[in-house]
Design an enzyme around this catalytic site. Structure first.
Site, short mmCIF file in Angstrom:
data_model
loop_
_atom_site.label_atom_id
_atom_site.label_comp_id
_atom_site.label_asym_id
_atom_site.label_seq_id
_atom_site.Cartn_x
_atom_site.Cartn_y
_atom_site.Cartn_z
CE LYS A 1 -11.04 -2.59 0.35
NZ LYS A 1 -11.00 -3.52 1.58
CE LYS B 1 -4.23 -2.00 2.10
NZ LYS B 1 -5.07 -1.95 3.32
CE LYS C 1 -5.98 -9.45 -1.71
NZ LYS C 1 -5.62 -9.00 -0.25
P1 TYM Z 1 -10.51 -7.15 4.90
O1 TYM Z 1 -11.62 -6.13 5.18
O2 TYM Z 1 -9.90 -6.76 3.66
O3 TYM Z 1 -11.29 -8.47 4.29
C1 TYM Z 1 -12.14 -9.28 5.09
C2 TYM Z 1 -11.85 -10.76 5.01
O4 TYM Z 1 -11.95 -11.24 3.72
C3 TYM Z 1 -10.94 -11.84 3.31
N1 TYM Z 1 -10.58 -11.83 1.97
C4 TYM Z 1 -10.50 -12.81 1.07
N2 TYM Z 1 -10.75 -14.04 1.21
C5 TYM Z 1 -10.27 -14.91 0.24
N3 TYM Z 1 -10.15 -14.40 -1.08
C6 TYM Z 1 -10.04 -13.15 -1.22
N4 TYM Z 1 -9.89 -12.78 -2.47
C7 TYM Z 1 -10.26 -12.39 -0.13
N5 TYM Z 1 -10.25 -10.88 -0.05
C8 TYM Z 1 -10.55 -10.52 1.08
C9 TYM Z 1 -9.78 -11.30 4.25
O5 TYM Z 1 -8.81 -12.15 4.40
C10 TYM Z 1 -10.57 -10.96 5.45
O6 TYM Z 1 -10.57 -12.27 6.53
N6 TYM Z 1 -7.07 -6.63 8.50
C11 TYM Z 1 -8.39 -7.23 8.05
C12 TYM Z 1 -9.45 -6.65 9.03
C13 TYM Z 1 -9.32 -6.81 10.44
C14 TYM Z 1 -9.18 -8.09 11.08
C15 TYM Z 1 -8.78 -7.70 12.49
C16 TYM Z 1 -9.24 -9.35 10.67
C17 TYM Z 1 -9.07 -5.91 11.38
N7 TYM Z 1 -8.88 -6.47 12.52
C18 TYM Z 1 -9.07 -8.91 13.59
C19 TYM Z 1 -9.25 -10.47 11.86
C20 TYM Z 1 -8.94 -10.00 13.15
C21 TYM Z 1 -8.67 -6.98 6.87
O7 TYM Z 1 -8.31 -5.92 6.10
O8 TYM Z 1 -9.83 -7.63 5.96
#
Ligand code: TYM
Length: 332
Positions: A198, A112, A195
């Site tokens: 968004k 990023k 992957k």
């Molecule tokens: P975020 O908001 O980007 O995504 C939410 C969840 O979706 C999963 N994900 C995917 N899984 C499979 N294939 C894909 N193409 C794909 N794109 C997204 C992500 O792995 C995620 O589980 N940092 C985290 C948010 C967060 C969090 C936490 C997660 C903040 N605090 C504590 C767990 C525990 C994030 O940005 O997810």
């Protein structure tokens, strides 16, 4: 009962199919066996610029989507991260246990920051994974359901828990990632080696759960497939078809070998047409449920307030213990 915690960012108008199949489906399933804490991570969202009005709306729409997918506010504490101030408070303490170099090695940050340029990337973006560790450790979570892209952040959470425990005595549960192999990484429909995300280069590669189902169906039908014509699961040689089989299997319940058998002798077009229908049947009632939650915002906000109250009870307890361990004077 073992504890589970996870979070999702309210940074898009809709969750996408990767979010659902990689993580959110597990959130729903784990409610049957675990004590579950699920949140919309608005603190994480502001690590990049957000329009305040849009953020507030997306936070509600995120909560509505979680409910519509089956997060049950009776069984799970469903809340908004900023409603539980202890996350930010613990994050500070953990920042002081994290090496600068250690934080610099986080690949999501590096990606990023490279995109934004170091002068534009915020310090919050840098400390993002430490706040994530605080999210997890403050609930003494045993397991964290996420997709493959969060593995490194989970490893940091584990390291910080172990380091703190060594330095100050047993304080935190060391969390395990709960990453389900088959669906851990859903790929972009137009570029099946990266992957689904968004920030995809083409909107046609991304299935948004709240977009017009007809549009989703069209995206599936025009997904990039491979040369050849056999419908077999082979991620190396046939990334596009394999991704479609993964999605199909997850939505429809049939295993990948069962689907391979069912499509023996048929063409890519048949597979895509049928998968498009399965997807439409999934998202149509989902969208209706989301709308019904959004039709009663007062009730939705009440659900979130109740979830925050439950979460705070646990979070406050851990924070008090941590403050004591590090040597803060108790307030009078
Ligand atoms: P975020 O908001 O980007 O995504 C939410 C969840 O979706 C999963 N994900 C995917 N899984 C499979 N294939 C894909 N193409 C794909 N794109 C997204 C992500 O792995 C995620 O589980 N940092 C985290 C948010 C967060 C969090 C936490 C997660 C903040 N605090 C504590 C767990 C525990 C994030 O940005 O997810």
């Amino acid at each position: 009962r073992l504890r589970v915690l996870s979070g999702i960012q309210p940074t898009a108008d809709s969750f996408h199919l990767g979010n659902y199949l990689g993580a959110l489906r597990q959130w729903v399933l784990l409610q049957d066996t675990h004590e579950t804490y699920y949140m919309v991570v608005d603190l994480h969202a502001i690590t990049v610029e957000q329009d305040p009005k849009v953020l507030r709306q997306r936070t509600r729409v995120s909560a509505a989507q979680l409910l519509a997918l089956g997060v049950d506010p009776e069984r799970s504490a469903l809340f908004v991260q900023s409603h539980v101030p202890e996350h930010a408070q613990l994050s500070w303490v953990l920042e002081c246990q994290t090496g600068f170099g250690e934080a610099s090695r986080m690949t999501q940050f590096k990606d990023k920051a490279a995109k934004q340029g170091t002068d534009h990337a915020s310090v919050g973006l840098f400390t993002y994974p430490i706040l994530q560790a605080a999210d997890i450790l403050i609930y003494q979570a045993n397991a964290v359901p996420v997709g493959e892209d969060q593995r490194q952040h989970l490893e940091l959470s584990r390291n910080l828990a172990q380091r703190f425990n060594r330095r100050y005595g047993k304080t935190f549960t060391v969390p395990e990632p709960h990453i389900v192999k088959d669906t851990a990484k859903i790929f972009d429909l137009q570029d099946p080696t990266s992957k689904m995300s968004k920030s995809a280069s083409s909107p046609n590669g991304l299935i948004e759960l709240l977009e017009d189902p007809k549009r989703s169906a069209k995206k599936i039908r025009s997904a990039v497939t491979d040369t050849g014509r056999d419908i077999v699961f082979d991620p190396e040689e046939k990334a596009g078809v394999s991704n479609l089989l993964t999605i199909y299997s997850a939505l429809d319940g049939r295993t990948v070998p069962e689907l391979e058998a069912a499509y023996a002798g048929k063409g890519y077009g048949d597979l895509k047409k049928d998968l498009a229908e399965v997807l439409v049947e999934f998202v149509t009632p989902f969208q209706e449920r989301v709308q019904s939650y959004l039709d009663d915002v007062a009730e939705l906000d009440k659900v979130l307030a109740h979830g925050a109250e439950r979460a705070r009870a646990v979070a406050a307890e851990t924070l008090a213990l941590v403050y004591d361990r590090v040597g803060f004077l108790p307030p009078g």
